[in-house]
Design an enzyme around this catalytic site. Sequence first.
Site, PDB file in Angstrom:
ATOM      1  N   CYS A   1     141.379  76.498  36.161  1.00 28.67           N
ATOM      2  CA  CYS A   1     140.487  75.637  36.945  1.00 28.67           C
ATOM      3  C   CYS A   1     140.930  75.576  38.405  1.00 28.67           C
ATOM      4  CB  CYS A   1     140.478  74.254  36.303  1.00 28.67           C
ATOM      5  SG  CYS A   1     139.643  72.994  37.276  1.00 28.67           S
TER       6      CYS A   1
ATOM      7  N   CYS B   1     141.629  72.099  39.800  1.00 27.34           N
ATOM      8  CA  CYS B   1     142.881  71.568  39.229  1.00 27.34           C
ATOM      9  C   CYS B   1     144.076  72.077  40.029  1.00 27.34           C
ATOM     10  CB  CYS B   1     143.036  71.997  37.772  1.00 27.34           C
ATOM     11  SG  CYS B   1     141.761  71.352  36.666  1.00 27.34           S
TER      12      CYS B   1
END
Length: 131
Positions: free
Chosen positions: A55, A58
């Site tokens: 991600c 993230c």
Amino acid sequence: MGSCVGKERSDEEDKIDFKGGNVHVISNKENWDHKIAEANKDGKIVIANFSAAWCGPCRVIAPVYAEMSQTYPQFMFLTIDVDELMDFSSSWDIRATPTFFFLKNGEQVDKLVGANKPELEKKVAALADSA
């Protein structure tokens, strides 16, 4: 700001790096239970970051999260890889990553979905002011 919703993970992808911070990586349910019990005993608010190695948002928020763990030692900062702990993450109804849960005495007091740095900073600062 952003969040990720589902993607297959490749084995080559590295773990998210929380260098320089005081972020505890949760590797299993027992580890989670131990850290929650420790936080409750010490009267610490827990900030749990459910994220994924693949991600992008993230990865972007990880250094911010690590820095916050240094700035706010009165909190316990945890991170959980949703792909490594799929069943556990599912029990928290994670629909996008990153998702941050704020827990006091084991109970959820707030939640943030997405890598929204200003909002994350605002929520953590507000909890620090109220603690």
